[in-house]
Design a protein around this motif. Structure first.
Motif, PDB file in Angstrom:
ATOM      1  N   GLY A   1       0.778  -1.232   0.000  1.00  0.00           N
ATOM      2  CA  GLY A   1       0.000   0.000   0.000  1.00  0.00           C
ATOM      3  C   GLY A   1       0.803   1.271   0.000  1.00  0.00           C
ATOM      4  N   GLU A   2       1.989   1.275  -0.618  1.00  0.00           N
ATOM      5  CA  GLU A   2       2.745   2.530  -0.724  1.00  0.00           C
ATOM      6  C   GLU A   2       2.016   3.471  -1.683  1.00  0.00           C
ATOM      7  OE1 GLU A   2       7.188   4.066  -2.018  1.00  0.00           O
ATOM      8  OE2 GLU A   2       6.929   2.083  -1.119  1.00  0.00           O
ATOM      9  N   LYS A   3       1.961   4.760  -1.338  1.00  0.00           N
ATOM     10  CA  LYS A   3       1.191   5.721  -2.121  1.00  0.00           C
ATOM     11  C   LYS A   3       2.049   6.922  -2.503  1.00  0.00           C
ATOM     12  CE  LYS A   3      -3.167   4.626   0.267  1.00  0.00           C
ATOM     13  NZ  LYS A   3      -4.278   5.195   1.071  1.00  0.00           N
ATOM     14  N   SER A   4       1.701   7.510  -3.623  1.00  0.00           N
ATOM     15  CA  SER A   4       2.316   8.770  -4.037  1.00  0.00           C
ATOM     16  C   SER A   4       1.289   9.548  -4.848  1.00  0.00           C
ATOM     17  CB  SER A   4       3.579   8.529  -4.868  1.00  0.00           C
ATOM     18  OG  SER A   4       3.276   7.866  -6.074  1.00  0.00           O
ATOM     19  N   SER A   5       1.516  10.825  -4.997  1.00  0.00           N
ATOM     20  CA  SER A   5       0.601  11.659  -5.777  1.00  0.00           C
ATOM     21  C   SER A   5       1.367  12.850  -6.329  1.00  0.00           C
ATOM     22  CB  SER A   5      -0.574  12.139  -4.916  1.00  0.00           C
ATOM     23  OG  SER A   5      -0.113  12.988  -3.875  1.00  0.00           O
ATOM     24  N   PHE A   6       0.813  13.438  -7.371  1.00  0.00           N
ATOM     25  CA  PHE A   6       1.379  14.684  -7.874  1.00  0.00           C
ATOM     26  C   PHE A   6       0.278  15.482  -8.556  1.00  0.00           C
ATOM     27  CE2 PHE A   6       1.500  12.634 -11.994  1.00  0.00           C
ATOM     28  CZ  PHE A   6       1.485  13.678 -12.911  1.00  0.00           C
ATOM     29  N   ARG A   7       0.496  16.759  -8.673  1.00  0.00           N
ATOM     30  CA  ARG A   7      -0.394  17.649  -9.412  1.00  0.00           C
ATOM     31  C   ARG A   7       0.475  18.627 -10.183  1.00  0.00           C
ATOM     32  NH1 ARG A   7      -3.979  20.039  -4.728  1.00  0.00           N
ATOM     33  NH2 ARG A   7      -4.031  17.805  -4.243  1.00  0.00           N
ATOM     34  N   LYS A   8       0.205  18.762 -11.469  1.00  0.00           N
ATOM     35  CA  LYS A   8       1.068  19.562 -12.323  1.00  0.00           C
ATOM     36  C   LYS A   8       0.241  20.332 -13.347  1.00  0.00           C
ATOM     37  CE  LYS A   8       5.390  18.306 -11.184  1.00  0.00           C
ATOM     38  NZ  LYS A   8       6.482  19.248 -10.867  1.00  0.00           N
ATOM     39  N   PRO A   9       0.615  21.592 -13.607  1.00  0.00           N
ATOM     40  CA  PRO A   9       0.034  22.311 -14.740  1.00  0.00           C
ATOM     41  C   PRO A   9       0.892  22.116 -15.987  1.00  0.00           C
ATOM     42  CG  PRO A   9       1.293  23.834 -13.397  1.00  0.00           C
ATOM     43  CD  PRO A   9       1.421  22.478 -12.748  1.00  0.00           C
ATOM     44  N   THR A  10       0.264  22.087 -17.138  1.00  0.00           N
ATOM     45  CA  THR A  10       0.965  22.115 -18.417  1.00  0.00           C
ATOM     46  C   THR A  10       0.245  23.120 -19.309  1.00  0.00           C
ATOM     47  OG1 THR A  10      -0.350  20.211 -19.151  1.00  0.00           O
ATOM     48  CG2 THR A  10       1.850  19.755 -18.300  1.00  0.00           C
ATOM     49  N   TRP A  11       0.935  23.565 -20.374  1.00  0.00           N
ATOM     50  CA  TRP A  11       0.335  24.631 -21.179  1.00  0.00           C
ATOM     51  C   TRP A  11       0.893  24.652 -22.587  1.00  0.00           C
ATOM     52  CZ3 TRP A  11       3.027  25.848 -16.573  1.00  0.00           C
ATOM     53  CH2 TRP A  11       4.360  26.222 -16.746  1.00  0.00           C
ATOM     54  N   ARG A  12       0.253  25.506 -23.398  1.00  0.00           N
ATOM     55  CA  ARG A  12       0.674  25.725 -24.783  1.00  0.00           C
ATOM     56  C   ARG A  12       0.382  27.159 -25.180  1.00  0.00           C
ATOM     57  NH1 ARG A  12       1.628  24.033 -29.841  1.00  0.00           N
ATOM     58  NH2 ARG A  12       0.344  24.831 -31.554  1.00  0.00           N
ATOM     59  N   LEU A  13       1.352  27.800 -25.825  1.00  0.00           N
ATOM     60  CA  LEU A  13       1.194  29.124 -26.412  1.00  0.00           C
ATOM     61  C   LEU A  13       1.704  29.050 -27.844  1.00  0.00           C
ATOM     62  CD1 LEU A  13       2.607  31.306 -23.471  1.00  0.00           C
ATOM     63  CD2 LEU A  13       0.190  30.926 -24.031  1.00  0.00           C
ATOM     64  N   ALA A  14       0.939  29.578 -28.801  1.00  0.00           N
ATOM     65  CA  ALA A  14       1.351  29.512 -30.198  1.00  0.00           C
ATOM     66  C   ALA A  14       0.829  30.723 -30.958  1.00  0.00           C
ATOM     67  CB  ALA A  14       0.853  28.230 -30.853  1.00  0.00           C
ATOM     68  N   LEU A  15       1.612  31.161 -31.921  1.00  0.00           N
ATOM     69  CA  LEU A  15       1.235  32.254 -32.817  1.00  0.00           C
ATOM     70  C   LEU A  15       1.507  31.784 -34.233  1.00  0.00           C
ATOM     71  CD1 LEU A  15       0.340  35.294 -32.951  1.00  0.00           C
ATOM     72  CD2 LEU A  15       2.787  35.835 -33.128  1.00  0.00           C
ATOM     73  N   ASP A  16       0.497  31.861 -35.102  1.00  0.00           N
ATOM     74  CA  ASP A  16       0.718  31.485 -36.501  1.00  0.00           C
ATOM     75  C   ASP A  16       0.192  32.575 -37.420  1.00  0.00           C
ATOM     76  OD1 ASP A  16      -2.112  29.970 -37.664  1.00  0.00           O
ATOM     77  OD2 ASP A  16      -1.884  30.188 -35.491  1.00  0.00           O
ATOM     78  N   HIS A  17       0.828  32.666 -38.596  1.00  0.00           N
ATOM     79  CA  HIS A  17       0.527  33.758 -39.524  1.00  0.00           C
ATOM     80  C   HIS A  17       0.589  33.240 -40.956  1.00  0.00           C
ATOM     81  CE1 HIS A  17       0.454  37.820 -41.189  1.00  0.00           C
ATOM     82  NE2 HIS A  17       1.475  37.478 -41.964  1.00  0.00           N
ATOM     83  N   ASP A  18      -0.427  33.611 -41.762  1.00  0.00           N
ATOM     84  CA  ASP A  18      -0.449  33.276 -43.183  1.00  0.00           C
ATOM     85  C   ASP A  18       0.293  34.356 -43.954  1.00  0.00           C
ATOM     86  OD1 ASP A  18      -2.050  31.057 -42.625  1.00  0.00           O
ATOM     87  OD2 ASP A  18      -3.906  32.200 -42.891  1.00  0.00           O
ATOM     88  N   PHE A  19       1.505  34.055 -44.411  1.00  0.00           N
ATOM     89  CA  PHE A  19       2.251  35.020 -45.220  1.00  0.00           C
ATOM     90  C   PHE A  19       1.623  35.155 -46.602  1.00  0.00           C
ATOM     91  CE2 PHE A  19       5.305  33.475 -42.064  1.00  0.00           C
ATOM     92  CZ  PHE A  19       5.744  34.682 -41.536  1.00  0.00           C
ATOM     93  N   THR A  20       1.117  34.039 -47.119  1.00  0.00           N
ATOM     94  CA  THR A  20       0.314  34.013 -48.340  1.00  0.00           C
ATOM     95  C   THR A  20      -0.758  32.956 -48.103  1.00  0.00           C
ATOM     96  OG1 THR A  20       1.482  32.243 -49.504  1.00  0.00           O
ATOM     97  CG2 THR A  20       2.449  34.455 -49.653  1.00  0.00           C
ATOM     98  N   PRO A  21      -1.742  32.821 -48.997  1.00  0.00           N
ATOM     99  CA  PRO A  21      -2.739  31.770 -48.798  1.00  0.00           C
ATOM    100  C   PRO A  21      -2.148  30.367 -48.722  1.00  0.00           C
ATOM    101  CG  PRO A  21      -3.541  33.366 -50.394  1.00  0.00           C
ATOM    102  CD  PRO A  21      -2.117  33.729 -50.118  1.00  0.00           C
ATOM    103  N   SER A  22      -0.924  30.176 -49.216  1.00  0.00           N
ATOM    104  CA  SER A  22      -0.336  28.838 -49.229  1.00  0.00           C
ATOM    105  C   SER A  22       0.946  28.728 -48.409  1.00  0.00           C
ATOM    106  CB  SER A  22      -0.040  28.413 -50.675  1.00  0.00           C
ATOM    107  OG  SER A  22       0.838  29.333 -51.295  1.00  0.00           O
TER     108      SER A  22
END
Length: 741
Positions: free
Chosen positions: A473-494
């Motif tokens: 019955g050994e126990k452990s626990s954790f709590r963690k945040p994770t995230w994502r940040l992104a910026l994208d740009h269409d230089f042309t339609p393709s």
């Protein structure tokens, strides 16, 4: 119903149901040029909604069923030949992926991979489940880098996403049979169609039997690397409960049996504690034990898609259960020394609830809740034969007044059970700043609770027993945040560019094979990435580039002795470049090229396990060393894949010739960098003839033309030998006949 094909992830044409899914051609955006002159669009669900791969600000590699056939790939273990930067290890019937040098060098029930595998939206926690034949595939994609928001369950290195064929509103199917020089008879098929105006169903299955192994145990005379049978079946039923509600039920089962893995032999240039001359062919072994692998497992899932005005609700409930047995001897000798029987049991439940906005408007978003339960058990017997007991002993702490005692021993029984309960809440939103610029932000918070029971008991001559570990019955626990940040740009339609910052976390756990060892802690990876996705020359050329930098901390690293444990302590730096090119060089010639350049080294790793060969070439018992600056295991500096398909039309049908070359610069196996796989090419070729009606296709192929022997798993067994397992097949010549109806 908008989301009927949300999980298909195959292309825009999946929305058209006038023909079976496997026969559909995927259309790209409208253009002044005929579509036949441009490349097909690729639709992926990397952000859990159907989007063009060219517009998703994530590095993604995707292959279609036809590309898999052309490349000679029939199972997940072969996917690395089509997806540079991806490595797949087969460890006792468990398949574990590496992406850009991030992965796990050990696989067992309860030990989840940093590259999460999803099949039709369901997470596969057990690596034995990932070892599958690709018989009913619609698409395979690799989402590179940490996916800490939408796929946050341990996706530190990325996601392997497998999508299978869906039911169709029109009746149709295919049947295929094949045979190769190793007397492998393989048959598979798929059928789909309507059961009523509102209900559709599909059934897919595969069966293969191998009459002759790729190798032989020259001591026992029995075959090695032989699949006595592989069976797989999958069924789906999809029903429209209303104009706004669709429910899907899916069930699958797989079974395999034979000496397909763990046929170990001493690596070239190394020695053995109990000398036995090794066979010349890499696929041959010389051992008093014949390896064996038996697996049986499957699962069910229910997916509900519900439109709520401009919102879409998706709920996925899934249950999976499996058993994986393997027998081996790591001592690679004809002298009875050490053999191991191990059985893994895994049971998991997953529940995901997701609410998503429509794709229109400046702001699109999705939020959800995820629950995961897994119970993993390993029962392992180590048999120490007379040759072992006569030369080695077990040191056990005895009476303090007397000191340690040395005992000969005959057997060790290990029983370890780990239970994981985890919950996560997440959300991600994309805001269109201008018509051509978008900003994405995502956040996930994960809770996990782990409980462990384990024991290790040694049996002495005469039947006496010594308990060296008893964890209750050994126990452990954790709590963690994770995230994502992104910026994208269409230089042309393709032409679209993107930059991103992502954090991923992989949970910790217990060493269920060695209960006396401590738990290992969570690891963390921060990724900084930028890339460009482009379609050029009237959509005849697709060129995607991405560069990345990883800051990798508290890495879970295998440490080898007689058995394996997972330890923490390392930090690493990884950076590199991915490039993918697809070109339609005329109406009849298609070219595919992709490559990965990778720098992957430990920044700090004092206390790593090192070994030094003794005079006879066998490893000593191991000692602590500093691996700082060493290369990370299974992380080749350079990989590429080149493929060309040329179609020759004729009055009797089309002939298609394909050549595919995949190159790997080589890699190391462990933190001390002693064991290495040299560079190699896998060169495959095929020619296919398809009748004018497209109903029948006959194909001849030759895989691994150069007959390269490549280690799929190799490791140090301290005090015994440096060993390798060659589950990657030798040269194979075969053919198949397919009927589409």
């Amino acid at each position: 119903m908008k989301h009927r094909y949300l999980t298909a992830g195959v292309g825009l044409a999946a929305l058209a149901v006038a023909q079976p899914l496997w026969a559909q051609q995927v259309s790209g955006p409208a253009s002044a040029e005929p579509q036949s002159r441009g490349l097909e669009d690729i639709i992926v669900t990397a952000q859990k909604r159907s989007e063009s791969m060219q517009k998703v600000p994530i590095a993604i590699a995707a292959v279609t069923p036809q590309q898999l056939i052309n490349s000679g790939i029939q199972s997940t273990q072969g996917l690395a030949a089509a997806l540079p930067g991806l490595q797949l290890l087969n460890i006792g019937g468990n398949v574990t992926p590496y992406v850009r040098g991030v992965g796990s060098g050990f696989a067992a029930a309860g030990l989840e991979s940093p590259v999460a595998t999803y099949v039709d939206g369901v997470y596969y926690a057990n690596p034995a489940d990932v070892n599958m034949d690709l018989f009913d595939i619609e698409q395979v994609s690799v989402i590179k880098g940490p996916q800490g928001t939408l796929f946050g369950r341990n996706a530190t290195g990325g996601v392997l996403q497998i999508t299978t064929q869906e039911p169709s509103e029109t009746f149709g199917g295919r049947a295929r049979i094949g045979f190769d020089q190793y007397e492998t008879l393989r048959a598979d098929g798929f059928v789909a169609g309507p059961l009523s105006d509102t209900v559709r169903a599909s059934l897919a299955g595969t069966f293969s039997h191998q009459g002759q192994g790729w190798g032989r145990n020259v001591f026992t005379g029995n075959d090695a690397y032989k699949a006595d049978h592989i069976l797989g079946v999958r069924g789906k039923v999809e029903a429209d409960l209303s104009d706004t509600t669709v429910i899907r039920l899916s069930a699958d089962y797989s079974d395999r049996h034979g000496p397909m893995a763990m046929n170990f032999r001493a690596l070239p240039g190394t020695g053995i504690a109990f000398p036995t001359p090794q066979p010349a062919r890499p696929w041959d072994t010389k051992s008093y034990v014949d390896a064996q692998n038996d697996y049986g497992g499957g699962g069910v899932s229910v997916t509900l898609d519900q439109e709520l005005g401009d919102l879409n609700l998706t709920m996925i409930s899934a249950y999976r259960k499996s058993r994986n047995f393997f027998r081996l001897s790591p001592s690679v000798t004809t002298t009875p020394v050490l053999d191991i029987n191990s059985t893994d049991h895994s049971e998991q439940v997953t529940q995901e609830i997701q609410l998503a906005s429509s794709d229109s408007g400046r702001l699109t978003w999705q939020t959800g809740f995820y629950y995961f339960y897994n119970k993993a058990n390993r029962q392992q017997e180590l048999f120490f034969r007379p040759g072992f007991a006569a030369n080695l002993g077990l040191q056990i702490a005895g009476d303090p007044a007397v000191g340690p005692a040395i005992f000969p021993f005959e057997r060790e029984n290990v029983d370890g059970t780990q239970r994981v309960d985890s919950a996560a809440a997440y959300g991600q939103a994309t805001y269109r700043i201008t018509e051509s610029t978008r900003f994405t932000a995502g956040f996930r918070y994960t809770w996990q609770w782990t409980k462990f029971h384990g024991s290790a008991v040694f049996t002495l001559p005469g039947g006496g027993k010594v308990t060296v570990a008893d964890v209750a019955g050994e126990k452990s626990s954790f709590r963690k945040p994770t995230w994502r940040l992104a910026l994208d740009h269409d230089f042309t339609p393709s032409v679209t560019g993107f930059i991103s910052y992502n954090r991923g976390v992989k949970s910790g756990g217990y060493n269920i094979s060695t209960p006396s060892n401590p738990a290992y802690l969570p690891e963390q990876l921060d990724s900084y990435e930028g890339g460009v996705k482009s379609e050029l020359f009237e959509r005849r050329v697709r060129l995607n580039l991405s560069g990345f930098y990883y800051n990798y901390k508290n890495i879970q690293v295998p440490a080898f002795s007689t058995v394996l444990i997972i330890v923490n302590g390392a930090s690493a730096e990884l950076y590199g470049l991915d490039a993918e090119l697809t070109a339609k060089a005329g109406d009849n010639l298609t070219l595919n090229a992709s490559t990965n350049l990778l720098h992957a080294k430990f920044k700090s790793f004092p206390g790593a396990t090192f070994t030094t060969p003794l005079p006879n070439g066998q490893p000593n018992s191991g000692f602590p060393g500093d691996a700082s600056g060493n290369r990370i295991p299974y992380s080749p500096k350079f990989t590429y894949s080149l493929g060309a398909t040329y179609t020759i039309p004729s009055s009797i049908g089309d002939f298609a010739v394909n050549v595919t070359d995949s190159y790997n610069s080589g890699f190391v196996a462990e933190a001390d960098n002693r064991l290495r796989q040299n560079s190699y090419h896998f060169l495959n070729a095929s020619v296919a003839w398809t009748t004018p009606s497209k109903a029948i296709t006959a194909r001849l192929y030759i895989n691994n033309i150069l007959n390269k022997a490549v280690v799929s798993q190799f490791s140090t067994v301290a005090g015994i030998s440096y060993i390798g397992d060659y589950t990657n097949p030798p040269r194979i010549v075969g053919g198949s006949l397919e009927w589409n109806f």
